[in-house]
Design an enzyme around this catalytic site. Structure first.
Site, PDB file in Angstrom:
ATOM      1  CB  CYS A   9       5.105  -2.163   4.912  1.00  0.00           C
ATOM      2  SG  CYS A   9       6.555  -1.577   5.967  1.00  0.00           S
ATOM      3  CB  SER A  10       4.532  -1.039   9.238  1.00  0.00           C
ATOM      4  OG  SER A  10       5.428  -0.055   8.701  1.00  0.00           O
ATOM      5  CB  CYS A  11       1.309   2.636   5.428  1.00  0.00           C
ATOM      6  SG  CYS A  11       2.707   2.611   4.291  1.00  0.00           S
ATOM      7  CB  CYS A  27       0.145  -1.079   6.164  1.00  0.00           C
ATOM      8  SG  CYS A  27       1.394  -0.929   4.892  1.00  0.00           S
TER       9      CYS A  27
END
Lengths: 103, 202
Positions: B110-112, B107
């Site tokens: 971000c951090s999906c 991602c």
């Protein structure tokens, strides 16, 4: 919105340092932060897009210098004060009180 | 100076610790959150939701061709057959590694990450270096993980987003013909389901 969070393809950010096994949370405050995020999300105070957008609105230097759950903290503080759920004064006063108790 | 309160005196709370405590305390006073519910949420993610869930999906796909078909056509539904669904797994896509194709998930923004099948993402997945490099130099990234793929393997990098989450279906390791589904699931690593690991032959 583009910005510092849009990191794909950027050079020079250093090694990845992958760790095979690590705890889910490094500190107690990260635990509480995660739980606060889920609780406030479940309470309908924001959606995931608003949450991420508030992270993306952090100053670029601050974004790079702070850890993942600090991003979450900054986002939650921003959204909850913008929406009038809490005020900056309330948070500041409580912080001072807790620091005093801790001393 | 002696104190009359009982708490242990370690180092003083950091600014971040104070901010989190203040936020929790104010929200709790307003009745907007329940600290005990937070304990329960945290415990659930520390003990119940993690890559063992994804490993069960992978092992089932290796053993049951009809399940694998369903998994590759409608991953969200196939994964929920095993009871894994919910927050950050609402819309899943499974990508299959083959003799010629290797998939990696990131991602960049971000951090999906697919929480119901893999739990919360590792630190390196959320940090800037991996997010920046994997879309530009996936082979270099794999080397940092100790993985070298044949020159002619096509590498596909999938950039997750808030709506759509990916899970890699790794290649079943050679030499595992006699193993049960449960034994197979124990071979599946978290990183193999992100695409930064390749499962070794037995």
């Amino acid at each position: 919105m583009n910005g510092i969070h849009d990191l794909g393809g950027m050079d020079g950010l250093g090694p990845i340092n992958p760790v095979k096994e690590e705890p889910c949370f490094k500190d107690e405050w990260e635990r509480r932060m995660f739980g606060l995020f889920v609780s406030c999300f479940a309470g309908g105070h924001y959606n995931v897009d608003e949450f991420r957008h508030a992270i993306e609105r952090m100053g670029p230097a601050h974004y790079l210098e702070t850890s993942y759950y600090e991003h979450w903290l900054a986002s939650l503080e921003t959204l909850l004060t913008e929406k009038g759920v809490v005020t900056q004064d309330e948070l500041e006063a409580r912080k001072k009180f807790i620091a005093m108790e801790d001393a | 100076m002696p104190h009359d309160h009982p708490h242990a005196h370690n180092k003083p709370l950091s600014d971040v610790e104070l901010r989190v405590k203040a936020l929790e305390s104010v929200l709790s006073d307003k009745g907007l959150i329940d600290p005990e519910a937070i304990d329960l949420i945290v415990e659930t993610y520390e003990t119940k939701i993690g890559p063992r869930n994804g490993a069960r999906v992978v092992a089932k796909a290796w053993c049951d061709p009809a399940y694998k078909d369903r998994l590759l056509t409608d991953a969200t539904a196939a994964i929920s057959e095993l009871g894994f669904s919910g927050v950050q797994g609402e819309d899943m896509v499974v990508v299959e590694n083959t003799e010629t194709v290797h998939n990696i998930v990131v991602c960049t923004l971000c951090s999906c990450y697919p929480w119901p099948t893999l739990g919360l993402p590792p630190v390196w997945y959320r940090a800037a270096p991996y997010r920046a490099k994997v879309v530009k130099d996936p082979r270099g990234v794999l080397e940092e993980f100790g993985v070298t793929l044949p020159e002619d393997t096509e590498i596909r990098v999938w950039d997750s987003n808030a709506e759509l989450r990916y899970l890699v279906l790794p290649k079943r390791p050679a030499g595992t013909d006699g193993l049960t589904e449960e034994q197979l699931s124990e071979l599946v690593t978290r990183d193999a389901m992100i695409g930064t690991d390749v499962l070794a032959a037995r």
